[in-house]
Design a protein around this motif. Structure first.
Motif, PDB file in Angstrom:
ATOM      1  N   UNK A  58       1.370   9.964  -5.676  1.00  0.00           N
ATOM      2  CA  UNK A  58       0.582   9.330  -4.618  1.00  0.00           C
ATOM      3  C   UNK A  58       0.072   7.956  -5.069  1.00  0.00           C
ATOM      4  N   UNK A  59      -0.776   7.931  -6.076  1.00  0.00           N
ATOM      5  CA  UNK A  59      -1.336   6.666  -6.554  1.00  0.00           C
ATOM      6  C   UNK A  59      -0.796   6.298  -7.931  1.00  0.00           C
ATOM      7  N   UNK A  60      -0.427   7.295  -8.699  1.00  0.00           N
ATOM      8  CA  UNK A  60      -0.027   7.090 -10.079  1.00  0.00           C
ATOM      9  C   UNK A  60       1.479   7.258 -10.201  1.00  0.00           C
ATOM     10  N   UNK A  61       2.150   6.308 -10.825  1.00  0.00           N
ATOM     11  CA  UNK A  61       3.605   6.385 -10.962  1.00  0.00           C
ATOM     12  C   UNK A  61       4.017   6.622 -12.404  1.00  0.00           C
ATOM     13  N   UNK A  62       3.210   7.416 -13.127  1.00  0.00           N
ATOM     14  CA  UNK A  62       3.548   7.762 -14.504  1.00  0.00           C
ATOM     15  C   UNK A  62       3.671   9.274 -14.647  1.00  0.00           C
ATOM     16  N   UNK A  63       4.537   9.677 -15.572  1.00  0.00           N
ATOM     17  CA  UNK A  63       4.731  11.093 -15.885  1.00  0.00           C
ATOM     18  C   UNK A  63       4.354  11.297 -17.344  1.00  0.00           C
ATOM     19  N   UNK A  64       3.465  12.253 -17.609  1.00  0.00           N
ATOM     20  CA  UNK A  64       3.027  12.549 -18.973  1.00  0.00           C
ATOM     21  C   UNK A  64       3.987  13.558 -19.591  1.00  0.00           C
ATOM     22  N   UNK A  65       4.753  13.103 -20.587  1.00  0.00           N
ATOM     23  CA  UNK A  65       5.699  13.976 -21.279  1.00  0.00           C
ATOM     24  C   UNK A  65       5.262  14.245 -22.716  1.00  0.00           C
ATOM     25  N   UNK A  66       4.020  13.936 -23.035  1.00  0.00           N
ATOM     26  CA  UNK A  66       3.536  14.072 -24.413  1.00  0.00           C
ATOM     27  C   UNK A  66       3.499  15.522 -24.882  1.00  0.00           C
ATOM     28  N   UNK A  67       3.414  16.475 -23.967  1.00  0.00           N
ATOM     29  CA  UNK A  67       3.350  17.880 -24.344  1.00  0.00           C
ATOM     30  C   UNK A  67       4.706  18.544 -24.553  1.00  0.00           C
ATOM     31  N   UNK A  68       5.781  17.791 -24.350  1.00  0.00           N
ATOM     32  CA  UNK A  68       7.119  18.363 -24.484  1.00  0.00           C
ATOM     33  C   UNK A  68       7.698  18.093 -25.867  1.00  0.00           C
ATOM     34  N   UNK A  69       8.587  18.980 -26.295  1.00  0.00           N
ATOM     35  CA  UNK A  69       9.272  18.809 -27.575  1.00  0.00           C
ATOM     36  C   UNK A  69      10.263  17.654 -27.479  1.00  0.00           C
ATOM     37  N   UNK A  70      10.634  17.106 -28.626  1.00  0.00           N
ATOM     38  CA  UNK A  70      11.630  16.027 -28.661  1.00  0.00           C
ATOM     39  C   UNK A  70      12.950  16.545 -28.105  1.00  0.00           C
ATOM     40  N   UNK A  71      13.616  15.719 -27.321  1.00  0.00           N
ATOM     41  CA  UNK A  71      14.898  16.113 -26.740  1.00  0.00           C
ATOM     42  C   UNK A  71      15.215  15.314 -25.500  1.00  0.00           C
ATOM     43  N   UNK A  72      16.218  15.780 -24.761  1.00  0.00           N
ATOM     44  CA  UNK A  72      16.672  15.116 -23.547  1.00  0.00           C
ATOM     45  C   UNK A  72      16.117  15.856 -22.332  1.00  0.00           C
ATOM     46  N   UNK A  73      15.601  15.093 -21.369  1.00  0.00           N
ATOM     47  CA  UNK A  73      15.061  15.651 -20.135  1.00  0.00           C
ATOM     48  C   UNK A  73      15.630  14.872 -18.961  1.00  0.00           C
ATOM     49  N   UNK A  74      15.565  15.485 -17.789  1.00  0.00           N
ATOM     50  CA  UNK A  74      16.047  14.836 -16.575  1.00  0.00           C
ATOM     51  C   UNK A  74      14.903  14.751 -15.577  1.00  0.00           C
ATOM     52  N   UNK A  75      14.696  13.557 -15.036  1.00  0.00           N
ATOM     53  CA  UNK A  75      13.676  13.339 -14.025  1.00  0.00           C
ATOM     54  C   UNK A  75      14.370  13.172 -12.684  1.00  0.00           C
ATOM     55  N   UNK A  76      14.044  14.049 -11.759  1.00  0.00           N
ATOM     56  CA  UNK A  76      14.586  13.981 -10.398  1.00  0.00           C
ATOM     57  C   UNK A  76      13.548  13.253  -9.554  1.00  0.00           C
TER      58      UNK A  76
END
Length: 74
Positions: free
Chosen positions: A41-59
């Motif tokens: 809505x207002x924020x266009x950031x995604x916090x991924x700090x809690x995830x393990x190192x690796x490859x992710x996909x953002x839809x």
């Protein structure tokens, strides 16, 4: 038309589009498991700090459709 910055990342990922309004982001792991859904809505950031190192996909959902982008978490 959708960009992710920084990529690779250590935490926060900025999601932006020069042409379309970003309405939501879903985060998937490399196996296709949905990990997180964010309404942008207002924020266009995604916090991924809690995830393990690796490859992710953002839809990324926009008013013009959906695009999937790859991001590397360090």
């Amino acid at each position: 038309a959708v960009t992710l910055f920084p990529n690779p990342t250590t935490g926060m990922v900025q999601v932006s589009s020069s042409k379309f309004q970003v309405s939501g982001v879903d985060v998937y792991d490399v196996y296709g498991k949905l990990l997180k859904t964010d309404a942008m809505m207002d924020n266009s950031t995604v916090d991924m700090s809690g995830y393990a190192a690796g490859v992710y996909f953002l839809r990324v959902s926009t008013e013009n459709g959906v695009v999937t982008k790859r991001v590397v978490k360090r």
